[in-house]
Enzyme design. Structure first.
Site, short mmCIF file in Angstrom:
data_model
loop_
_atom_site.label_atom_id
_atom_site.label_comp_id
_atom_site.label_asym_id
_atom_site.label_seq_id
_atom_site.Cartn_x
_atom_site.Cartn_y
_atom_site.Cartn_z
N CYS A 143 0.85 -1.19 0.00
CA CYS A 143 0.00 0.00 0.00
C CYS A 143 0.89 1.24 0.00
O CYS A 143 2.02 1.21 0.46
CB CYS A 143 -0.94 0.10 1.20
SG CYS A 143 -1.97 -1.35 1.42
N TRP A 195 -3.12 -2.59 -1.51
CA TRP A 195 -2.88 -4.00 -1.82
C TRP A 195 -3.51 -4.73 -0.63
O TRP A 195 -3.01 -4.67 0.49
CB TRP A 195 -1.38 -4.28 -1.89
CG TRP A 195 -1.06 -5.68 -2.30
CD1 TRP A 195 -0.95 -6.17 -3.58
CD2 TRP A 195 -0.78 -6.79 -1.43
NE1 TRP A 195 -0.64 -7.49 -3.55
CE2 TRP A 195 -0.52 -7.91 -2.25
CE3 TRP A 195 -0.73 -6.96 -0.05
CZ2 TRP A 195 -0.22 -9.17 -1.74
CZ3 TRP A 195 -0.43 -8.20 0.47
CH2 TRP A 195 -0.17 -9.29 -0.38
N ASN A 251 -0.54 2.32 6.04
CA ASN A 251 0.23 1.26 5.39
C ASN A 251 0.86 0.42 6.48
O ASN A 251 1.53 0.96 7.37
CB ASN A 251 1.32 1.87 4.49
CG ASN A 251 2.31 0.82 3.99
OD1 ASN A 251 1.92 -0.31 3.74
ND2 ASN A 251 3.56 1.20 3.85
N GLY A 252 0.63 -0.90 6.43
CA GLY A 252 1.17 -1.78 7.46
C GLY A 252 0.08 -2.76 7.90
O GLY A 252 -0.94 -2.91 7.23
N GLU A 296 15.55 -17.43 -12.22
CA GLU A 296 15.06 -16.06 -12.39
C GLU A 296 14.15 -15.96 -13.63
O GLU A 296 13.12 -15.30 -13.60
CB GLU A 296 16.26 -15.09 -12.49
CG GLU A 296 15.93 -13.65 -12.80
CD GLU A 296 14.99 -12.97 -11.80
OE1 GLU A 296 14.69 -13.56 -10.74
OE2 GLU A 296 14.54 -11.85 -12.10
N LYS A 311 10.21 -14.66 -13.68
CA LYS A 311 9.68 -13.60 -14.57
C LYS A 311 8.50 -14.14 -15.35
O LYS A 311 7.47 -13.48 -15.50
CB LYS A 311 10.74 -13.12 -15.57
CG LYS A 311 11.86 -12.23 -15.10
CD LYS A 311 11.49 -10.88 -14.64
CE LYS A 311 11.24 -10.92 -13.15
NZ LYS A 311 12.36 -10.68 -12.30
N GLU A 344 5.35 -14.67 -13.16
CA GLU A 344 4.87 -13.43 -12.55
C GLU A 344 4.01 -12.59 -13.50
O GLU A 344 3.01 -12.02 -13.09
CB GLU A 344 6.12 -12.63 -12.13
CG GLU A 344 5.86 -11.36 -11.41
CD GLU A 344 7.17 -10.72 -10.96
OE1 GLU A 344 8.24 -11.04 -11.50
OE2 GLU A 344 7.11 -9.87 -10.05
N HIS A 377 15.24 -36.79 -12.78
CA HIS A 377 14.90 -37.27 -11.43
C HIS A 377 13.46 -36.95 -11.07
O HIS A 377 13.09 -36.95 -9.90
CB HIS A 377 15.88 -36.68 -10.41
CG HIS A 377 17.28 -37.11 -10.65
ND1 HIS A 377 17.72 -38.39 -10.44
CD2 HIS A 377 18.36 -36.44 -11.14
CE1 HIS A 377 18.99 -38.50 -10.77
NE2 HIS A 377 19.40 -37.32 -11.20
N LYS A 407 5.02 -4.16 -5.83
CA LYS A 407 6.47 -4.10 -5.93
C LYS A 407 7.17 -4.17 -4.57
O LYS A 407 8.21 -4.77 -4.43
CB LYS A 407 6.90 -2.83 -6.67
CG LYS A 407 8.41 -2.85 -6.95
CD LYS A 407 8.74 -2.25 -8.27
CE LYS A 407 10.19 -2.44 -8.62
NZ LYS A 407 10.49 -3.77 -9.17
O1 M6R Z 1 12.43 -5.04 -3.15
P1 M6R Z 1 13.00 -6.43 -3.07
O2 M6R Z 1 14.15 -6.63 -3.98
O3 M6R Z 1 13.30 -6.85 -1.68
O4 M6R Z 1 11.83 -7.38 -3.59
C1 M6R Z 1 11.97 -8.76 -3.52
C2 M6R Z 1 10.91 -9.46 -4.33
O5 M6R Z 1 9.64 -9.13 -3.87
C3 M6R Z 1 11.00 -9.08 -5.82
O6 M6R Z 1 12.26 -9.35 -6.35
C4 M6R Z 1 9.96 -9.86 -6.63
O7 M6R Z 1 10.26 -11.22 -6.62
C5 M6R Z 1 9.91 -9.32 -8.06
N1 M6R Z 1 8.57 -8.86 -8.33
C6 M6R Z 1 10.30 -10.32 -9.08
O8 M6R Z 1 10.26 -9.78 -10.36
#
Ligand code: M6R
Length: 583
Positions: free
Chosen positions: A2, A71, A95-96, A456, A460, A463, A479, A578
């Site tokens: 948020c 959020w 926020n929290g 990674e 992506k 996500e 395996h 984010k």
């Molecule tokens: O701000 P941060 O790097 O701590 O965030 C960690 C993850 O939430 C972040 O990398 C998330 O996995 C991304 N949305 C991936 O693309």
């Protein structure tokens, strides 16, 4: 998660709050709300949807207002649950998470108070009304003493028509002071602009913003002086600049992000010296930051550093691993606000470990706990899917391990240029995306550094395409997972490490034999015409330990193009935000 915003001043509060919310939208975007105070009453505007769905409110009158982009944690995505929450004289954005809200709400209900939402946050407005005896600051002190959990709040009270009260504990809050007006927001990008002096609030502090000035107070209510934070307006830039999405803009910015980060490290290298006296290193992070930690662990091992391990912060904080004064914990986080990473860092500090924070956000919660901070200079990353920050994290982690191990070799200056060439070579994955968008599941395979990148790439993919995916060590396929491989499960194979290329190639043949369409990313020309593969991207070659910086790029682009082809918004994937400031 948020985002909260507040404005009081001579300008239009609606415009200032809306603009702040746009900057904070990456923190959550399922519903939005603004409360303006005008003519002795609140004008409340709440909607389900993204910040843009409230843009008409910008035309409303009022010189003071607060706003929130949500959020959802407690309570579904509804207008009632959107903030601000108003109870009698008070309007609150939060926020929290208020962990003891049930007990507090029970008390309010016993007094006969009625609630209009299912949120934990609404109880704060009720508590203000109950604790208020004509003095806003004292009421805030009494309220905050009763709250458990985390909060950054901005509060309006009808008795003070030009005042915003702010308080914070374990959720970020910045305040900006200027001649034109005073601002509060969850992060710097929403307050920083020409002529605005910014302050970061610390746990337990209060601030009172009025039209002309800002005052800060400690937990006991005594006035305190605060030092402004320094910031570069350029690094707060969040313009789309002609691009369709932030994600593709941010991928195109990788070369500059890497170049700036390598340059900045040279100025910060001295700080590393004080961290050398340890027996072990733990790298902790979540999501993409965890993956950069895994690649960096392999790099540290290659450089012969002391024992180095990579951990998911959410596991590490509750784990039994040895953490003591002989341990260096490297907490990696783009935002510097991720709850699990911050908690892991706090736990490590309590056990006597040294803490190095690697963040992209200078004045974040994580940096406030660290013994040493190294900055990634990726610039503002707006898209929820992390791209340039990953490459910048690798740049700083690699530079760190080179300095730590006193390796003569220094991270190669040619890397930014190779990133640029890789972006060009990788554009063709747009065609892969069109073919892969109907996949049942996509697998990403590789060994060693390529395996770190495969994880990674699969993150992506999941996500932003909302399609299943998995990143696997190529040797592990047989395996178990090979049982799932058929014509409907494309496999993206990473082959950039000469020492294990043949081995990965065996796995490629095994999946081709099961009918899987195979797409190859390689830096080794002899693998560029892989028989049986659908297509290959040949990216520039460098030492295998540097390859993650390059080989991740086609995978970032693949996920981006597939998301767009599927009609998804790659910048704001569903259910995500984010900055993950809740556990
Ligand atoms: O701000 P941060 O790097 O701590 O965030 C960690 C993850 O939430 C972040 O990398 C998330 O996995 C991304 N949305 C991936 O693309």
């Amino acid at each position: 998660m948020c985002g909260i915003v507040g404005y009081t001043g001579r300008g239009s509060a609606a415009r200032a709050v809306f603009r702040g919310l746009k900057a904070l939208e990456y923190r959550g975007y399922d519903s939005v709300g603004i409360a303006l105070m005008h003519g002795g009453r609140f004008a409340l505007h709440k909607r389900v949807g993204r910040v843009d769905c409230i843009q008409d409110v910008q035309e409303q009158n009022g010189e003071i207002g607060i706003g929130h982009t949500r959020w959802a944690t407690h309570g579904g995505v509804t207008e009632e649950n959107a903030h601000p929450h108003v109870y009698q004289r008070f309007a609150v954005v939060h926020n929290g998470i208020i962990e003891n809200y049930r007990i507090l709400k029970e008390e309010c209900l016993l007094r006969g108070e009625r609630f209009s939402s299912e949120t934990d946050s609404e109880v704060i407005a009720h508590l203000f009304e109950w604790e208020y005896r004509g003095d806003l600051l004292s009421a805030a002190q009494r309220v905050c003493r009763r709250l458990r959990g985390s909060y950054a709040i901005a509060v309006l009270c009808l008795d003070f028509p030009s005042v915003i009260l702010c308080a914070k504990k374990d959720s970020p809050l910045l305040v900006g002071a200027s001649v034109e007006g005073q601002f509060a927001a969850s992060d710097l990008s929403a307050v920083a602009r020409k002529g605005v002096t910014c302050y970061r609030m610390e746990n337990g502090e209060f601030s009172i913003l009025d039209k002309e000035s800002v005052s800060f107070f400690g937990a006991d209510g005594t006035a305190i002086e605060k030092t402004p934070v320094s910031y570069s307006l350029q690094e707060q830039d969040t313009e789309l600049g002609g691009y369709g999405h932030y994600m593709i803009k941010e991928i195109d910015e990788i070369p500059q992000a890497v170049e700036r980060t390598i340059r900045a490290f040279k100025r910060e290298i001295e700080a590393v010296q004080g961290l050398k006296d340890v027996f072990r290193i733990h790298i902790v992070g979540c999501g993409t930051a965890y993956h950069s930690g895994i690649a960096a662990k392999l790099f540290a091992q290659k450089r012969g550093c002391v024992s180095t391990e990579g951990y998911l912060a959410s596991e590490y904080r509750y784990g039994d691993q040895t953490v003591d004064a002989n341990t260096l914990v490297i907490a990696v986080s783009q935002s510097g606000e991720t709850a699990d990473t911050v908690a892991a860092a706090v736990m490590a500090k309590k056990r006597g470990a040294k803490l190095l924070a690697i963040t992209n956000v200078a004045h974040s919660t994580l940096t406030s706990y660290a013994d040493c901070v190294l900055h990634t200079k990726a610039g503002c990353e707006v898209a929820v899917a992390a791209t340039k920050s990953y490459n910048a994290q690798l740049a700083v982690l690699y530079s760190f391990f080179d300095a730590f191990s006193a390796c003569r070799e220094r991270i190669w200056k040619g890397l930014p240029d190779l990133c640029k060439k890789t972006i060009e070579a990788s554009r063709r994955v747009k065609e892969w995306a069109n073919q892969m968008k109907s996949a049942k599941c996509a697998y990403f395979i590789g060994r060693r550094f390529d395996y770190a990148v495969a994880m990674e790439g699969s993150l992506k993919w999941k996500e932003i395409t909302y399609l299943p995916g998995d990143g696997l060590a190529a040797g592990e396929l047989k395996h178990g997972t090979l049982a799932l491989v058929d014509e409907s499960t494309p496999v993206v194979a990473l082959i950039t490490d000469q020492a294990v290329a043949d081995k990965t190639f065996n796995a490629v043949h095994e999946v081709i034999a099961r009918g899987a369409p195979v797409y190859v990313v390689t830096s080794i020309p002899s693998y560029a015409n892989c028989e049986g593969a659908v297509d290959t991207v040949l990216i520039p070659q460098t030492k295998e330990e540097y390859m993650p910086m390059l080989s991740v790029i086609p995978l970032q682009l693949l996920a981006y193009y597939a998301a767009v082809a599927l009609g998804n918004d790659p910048d704001k994937p569903r259910n995500l935000a984010k900055s993950v400031t809740v556990e």
